[in-house]
Design a protein around this motif. Structure first.
Motif, PDB file in Angstrom:
ATOM      1  N   ARG A  39      -5.563  -4.071 -14.266  1.00 51.60           N
ATOM      2  CA  ARG A  39      -4.767  -3.826 -15.618  1.00 51.60           C
ATOM      3  C   ARG A  39      -3.207  -4.280 -15.436  1.00 51.60           C
ATOM      4  NH1 ARG A  39      -5.912   1.340 -18.091  1.00 51.60           N
ATOM      5  NH2 ARG A  39      -8.065   0.616 -17.934  1.00 51.60           N
ATOM      6  N   LEU A  40      -2.611  -3.455 -14.145  1.00 52.26           N
ATOM      7  CA  LEU A  40      -1.340  -3.674 -13.795  1.00 52.26           C
ATOM      8  C   LEU A  40      -1.102  -5.227 -13.539  1.00 52.26           C
ATOM      9  CD1 LEU A  40      -0.579  -0.664 -11.843  1.00 52.26           C
ATOM     10  CD2 LEU A  40       0.743  -1.410 -13.677  1.00 52.26           C
ATOM     11  N   VAL A  41      -1.886  -5.801 -12.907  1.00 47.87           N
ATOM     12  CA  VAL A  41      -1.729  -7.167 -12.412  1.00 47.87           C
ATOM     13  C   VAL A  41      -1.740  -8.258 -13.803  1.00 47.87           C
ATOM     14  CG1 VAL A  41      -2.482  -9.265 -11.140  1.00 47.87           C
ATOM     15  CG2 VAL A  41      -2.481  -6.907 -10.205  1.00 47.87           C
ATOM     16  N   ALA A  42      -2.507  -7.981 -14.589  1.00 53.36           N
ATOM     17  CA  ALA A  42      -3.006  -8.443 -15.754  1.00 53.36           C
ATOM     18  C   ALA A  42      -1.808  -8.439 -16.690  1.00 53.36           C
ATOM     19  CB  ALA A  42      -3.978  -8.347 -16.662  1.00 53.36           C
ATOM     20  N   GLN A  43      -1.214  -7.078 -16.993  1.00 57.13           N
ATOM     21  CA  GLN A  43       0.028  -7.178 -17.916  1.00 57.13           C
ATOM     22  C   GLN A  43       1.146  -7.209 -17.368  1.00 57.13           C
ATOM     23  OE1 GLN A  43      -0.741  -2.932 -19.392  1.00 57.13           O
ATOM     24  NE2 GLN A  43      -2.607  -3.497 -20.302  1.00 57.13           N
ATOM     25  N   ARG A  75       2.323  -9.243  -3.205  1.00 58.49           N
ATOM     26  CA  ARG A  75       2.486  -8.863  -4.226  1.00 58.49           C
ATOM     27  C   ARG A  75       1.260  -7.631  -4.735  1.00 58.49           C
ATOM     28  NH1 ARG A  75       0.567 -11.962  -9.115  1.00 58.49           N
ATOM     29  NH2 ARG A  75      -1.538 -11.313  -8.162  1.00 58.49           N
ATOM     30  N   ASP A  76       0.198  -8.261  -4.244  1.00 61.69           N
ATOM     31  CA  ASP A  76      -1.060  -7.183  -4.528  1.00 61.69           C
ATOM     32  C   ASP A  76      -0.948  -6.149  -3.553  1.00 61.69           C
ATOM     33  OD1 ASP A  76      -1.920  -8.747  -6.470  1.00 61.69           O
ATOM     34  OD2 ASP A  76      -3.449  -9.838  -5.202  1.00 61.69           O
ATOM     35  N   ILE A  77      -0.588  -6.308  -2.230  1.00 62.23           N
ATOM     36  CA  ILE A  77      -0.523  -5.309  -1.500  1.00 62.23           C
ATOM     37  C   ILE A  77       0.648  -4.320  -1.734  1.00 62.23           C
ATOM     38  CG2 ILE A  77       0.183  -4.780   1.137  1.00 62.23           C
ATOM     39  CD1 ILE A  77      -1.189  -7.350   1.896  1.00 62.23           C
ATOM     40  N   SER A  78       1.638  -4.773  -2.260  1.00 59.93           N
ATOM     41  CA  SER A  78       2.550  -3.665  -2.529  1.00 59.93           C
ATOM     42  C   SER A  78       2.384  -2.876  -3.750  1.00 59.93           C
ATOM     43  CB  SER A  78       3.932  -4.587  -2.767  1.00 59.93           C
ATOM     44  OG  SER A  78       5.032  -3.822  -3.520  1.00 59.93           O
ATOM     45  N   LEU A  79       1.682  -3.657  -4.695  1.00 63.88           N
ATOM     46  CA  LEU A  79       1.070  -2.795  -5.986  1.00 63.88           C
ATOM     47  C   LEU A  79       0.248  -1.963  -5.583  1.00 63.88           C
ATOM     48  CD1 LEU A  79       1.422  -2.900  -8.870  1.00 63.88           C
ATOM     49  CD2 LEU A  79      -0.248  -4.680  -9.133  1.00 63.88           C
ATOM     50  N   ILE A  80      -0.919  -2.252  -4.698  1.00 60.85           N
ATOM     51  CA  ILE A  80      -1.920  -1.442  -4.171  1.00 60.85           C
ATOM     52  C   ILE A  80      -1.203  -0.184  -3.809  1.00 60.85           C
ATOM     53  CG2 ILE A  80      -3.835  -0.835  -2.709  1.00 60.85           C
ATOM     54  CD1 ILE A  80      -4.776  -3.932  -3.341  1.00 60.85           C
TER      55      ILE A  80
END
Length: 153
Positions: free
Chosen positions: A38-42, A136-141
């Protein structure tokens, strides 16, 4: 030549980054995975849209450079003189593996200069997008895990 080498190194760097990204993603709970998606999509732009936008900018820059260079050549010599990439750029990026080098010769070095520039732009775009999406995904996770850990304690 430099952009080809950068693209290859970015592609090589993207492999361990994506492995690490999938490892971190696999350790998330089902609820955390849903929150991550949801975070990635929004909040974040789609990787495909980012790649298309980046390729568009690079193509526009290449067209502008070609316009100036070939325009000056036309003013000086009276012709455009578009040649192959191998006639213009003498240095080559060889891997040492014969089938790979033959494919590079036929698909890149023996192409007309604008076509070779477009293939380089596409390679750089794909490689850069793969690396930035993984980072980006690593940082977000990692940020998500820290926030969930704070809420749980």
């Amino acid at each position: 030549m430099v952009f080809n080498a950068i693209a290859v190194w970015l592609l090589i760097a993207s492999v361990p980054l994506w492995i690490y990204r999938w490892f971190l993603f696999s350790r998330l709970t089902a609820r955390e995975r849903l929150m991550f998606k949801r975070l990635v999509a929004q909040r974040h732009e789609s990787s495909f849209v980012f790649a298309v936008r980046m390729a568009g900018y690079l193509i526009a820059l290449a067209v502008a450079v070609f316009f100036v260079v070939f325009g000056l050549q036309y003013l000086k010599y009276g012709n455009f003189g578009i040649t192959t990439y191998s006639d213009t750029i003498r240095s080559r990026f060889y891997s040492g593996i014969e089938p790979v080098d033959q494919a590079l010769d036929s698909y890149h070095y023996d192409q007309m200069l604008p076509v070779a520039a477009l293939t380089t732009i596409l390679l750089v775009t794909v490689a850069f997008t793969l690396v930035t999406a993984a980072l980006r995904d690593i940082s977000l996770i990692r940020r998500l895990q820290k926030k969930v850990k704070k809420l749980a304690s």
